[in-house]
Design a protein around this motif. Structure first.
Motif, PDB file in Angstrom:
ATOM      1  N   THR A  65     -11.632  -1.069   5.089  1.00 29.92           N
ATOM      2  CA  THR A  65     -11.104  -2.528   5.513  1.00 29.92           C
ATOM      3  C   THR A  65     -10.254  -2.599   6.762  1.00 29.92           C
ATOM      4  OG1 THR A  65     -11.492  -2.836   3.062  1.00 29.92           O
ATOM      5  CG2 THR A  65     -10.788  -4.782   4.591  1.00 29.92           C
ATOM      6  N   ASP A 161     -20.094  -1.260  11.597  1.00 28.60           N
ATOM      7  CA  ASP A 161     -19.243  -0.956   9.993  1.00 28.60           C
ATOM      8  C   ASP A 161     -20.261   0.241   9.590  1.00 28.60           C
ATOM      9  OD1 ASP A 161     -18.734  -0.640   7.421  1.00 28.60           O
ATOM     10  OD2 ASP A 161     -18.514  -2.854   7.021  1.00 28.60           O
ATOM     11  N   SER A 185     -15.301   4.437   6.021  1.00 29.22           N
ATOM     12  CA  SER A 185     -14.382   4.529   4.681  1.00 29.22           C
ATOM     13  C   SER A 185     -14.698   5.667   4.071  1.00 29.22           C
ATOM     14  CB  SER A 185     -15.157   3.428   3.814  1.00 29.22           C
ATOM     15  OG  SER A 185     -14.547   3.484   2.491  1.00 29.22           O
TER      16      SER A 185
HETATM   17  C1  LIG Z   1     -20.279  -1.991   4.389  1.00 30.48           C
HETATM   18  C2  LIG Z   1     -18.747  -1.588   3.784  1.00 30.48           C
HETATM   19  N1  LIG Z   1     -17.791  -2.085   4.900  1.00 30.48           N
HETATM   20  C3  LIG Z   1     -16.548  -1.867   4.588  1.00 30.48           C
HETATM   21  C4  LIG Z   1     -16.027  -1.222   3.283  1.00 30.48           C
HETATM   22  C5  LIG Z   1     -14.540  -1.155   3.345  1.00 30.48           C
HETATM   23  O1  LIG Z   1     -14.171   0.126   2.986  1.00 30.48           O
HETATM   24  P1  LIG Z   1     -12.984   0.264   2.087  1.00 30.48           P
HETATM   25  O2  LIG Z   1     -13.275   0.241   0.572  1.00 30.48           O
HETATM   26  O3  LIG Z   1     -12.377   1.859   2.383  1.00 30.48           O
HETATM   27  O4  LIG Z   1     -11.765  -0.463   2.366  1.00 30.48           O
HETATM   28  C6  LIG Z   1     -16.947  -0.744   2.435  1.00 30.48           C
HETATM   29  C7  LIG Z   1     -16.552  -0.018   1.109  1.00 30.48           C
HETATM   30  O5  LIG Z   1     -17.020  -0.277   0.184  1.00 30.48           O
HETATM   31  C8  LIG Z   1     -18.449  -1.213   2.663  1.00 30.48           C
HETATM   32  O6  LIG Z   1     -19.541  -0.569   1.773  1.00 30.48           O
END
Ligand SMILES: Cc1ncc(COP(=O)(O)O)c(C=O)c1O
Length: 372
Positions: A65, A161, A185
């Motif tokens: 995120t 993303d 991530s």
């Molecule tokens: C598509 C997507 N974007 C962003 C994120 C955010 O990652 P994080 O949980 O490491 O903050 C995730 C994780 O679940 C995700 O699946």
């Protein structure tokens, strides 16, 4: 000795840990002994090794995120700007834009790949559009040719993303490296996961890499000399050490997931009402999720699996535009109908998928679904 009658898990981190344990434990102990908990050598080594794998600059951050937020900040996204994202994704994709005071504007998805419908982008672009954020959902790249074509025409930067798609490619190049930025991530269940939170920003631009690094570190290159407003987003050294132990296995992890996907495909081929994941000819699918589309009675299948003690998951049951956070202001976020997004939320079902899944376990999953 584990048998195929062992409980099936959505993601089996324990068995994977047991396989890689000696290297992981050794590396964690090394960090404990060095006490270099923040910005230790493993962080730099991980960034260098990932750079070699992805052929791009890598700036590690605290989670996926933050990676999105840092990328958008580096592009100057701020209050009043608009950021186009799919609505069929995890909330973080849009949240990062909202946190900066920008307005997420939702695009529909392509029904085959579940990724952003590039054909709908043009109708959503306004003079305020400051970024397009496609999501390489479930482990397969969105149509980056079509997206970059439109983005370049309007000079709008793209942030890919790539949280779910490390190891995936678009026309042979690592997913996340075509746009201005890609974001990763390392959440434990991700294809390359650590044992806590972790993430990274990737870019092929020297200038954007420098800017992202600055922003992720309090806006400062030199301690006590902040140049811009930044945030504190660091991958801690223990997580970097765990990722260093796992990175050499990424190719094997991907192969295991793809093999498991092939086996599921064979079970569900030609079953009326069930559609197996589409594989784009241009993108290598790394199967972060193996997601079926079940035209009718999806919830019944979900319940039947649960009753049999087999986990499954609906990613995602509620599109972002229907969540209270965005549904309260539909004029701002929903400018075109999103029928494929809404249909997908009713029809998708993700099955257990991880690096340790056995043929026998998959046969049990399939048998349960087919009898339901
Ligand atoms: C598509 C997507 N974007 C962003 C994120 C955010 O990652 P994080 O949980 O490491 O903050 C995730 C994780 O679940 C995700 O699946």
């Amino acid at each position: 000795m584990r048998t195929d009658t062992a409980p099936i898990q959505m993601v089996d981190l324990k068995t994977q840990y047991e396989r890689l344990r000696s290297d992981i434990d050794r590396r964690i102990l090394g960090v404990l002994e060095s006490t270099a908990f923040i910005n230790g050598p493993d962080v730099t080594e991980l960034e260098q090794d990932l750079e070699a794998v992805l052929d791009a600059h890598v700036i590690t951050v605290a989670n996926g995120t933050d990676a999105l937020q840092v990328a958008l900040m580096a592009l100057g996204v701020g209050p009043g700007d608009e950021v186009i994202t799919p609505s069929f994704t995890f909330v973080a994709t849009a949240e990062a834009a909202s946190l900066l005071g920008a307005v997420p504007v939702f695009a529909d998805i392509d029904p085959e790949t579940f990724t952003i419908d590039a054909a709908s982008l043009e109708s959503l672009i306004t003079s305020r559009t400051r970024a397009i954020v496609p999501v390489h959902l479930f482990g397969q790249s969105a149509d980056m040719d079509a997206i970059m074509n439109i983005a370049n025409r309007y000079a709008i930067p793209v942030v890919e993303d790539t949280a779910q798609a490390i190891g995936s490619t678009w026309k042979g190049k690592a997913a996340g490296t075509r746009g201005a930025f890609g974001t990763l991530s390392f959440f434990p269940s991700k294809n390359l996961g650590c044992y806590g939170d972790g993430g990274a920003v990737i870019t092929r631009s020297d200038e954007l890499a420098e800017r992202a690094r600055l922003i992720a570190n309090h806006g400062s290159r030199k301690k006590y000399h902040s140049e811009v407003v930044g945030i504190n987003s660091r991958l801690d050294t223990i997580q970097a050490a765990i990722l260093q132990a796992k990175l050499p296995h990424l190719g094997d992890f991907t192969a295991r997931r793809r093999d498991a996907a092939d086996r599921y495909d064979a079970h569900f081929a030609d079953i009326p009402g069930i559609t197996t994941p589409h594989r784009s000819p241009h993108s290598r699918h790394v199967f972060h999720q193996y997601t079926l589309r079940i035209r009718r009675h999806r919830d019944l299948m979900h319940d039947a699996l649960t009753a049999a003690g087999i986990p499954s998951a609906i990613y995602y049951p509620v599109p972002l535009h229907e969540m209270p956070v965005y549904a309260s202001n539909p004029e701002a976020h929903v400018r075109v109908p999103l029928p494929e997004t809404e249909r997908a939320a009713q029809e998708v079902l993700s099955l257990p998928m991880h690096t340790e899944l056995t043929e026998g376990q998959q046969a049990r999953v399939a048998e349960c679904i087919l009898s339901a």
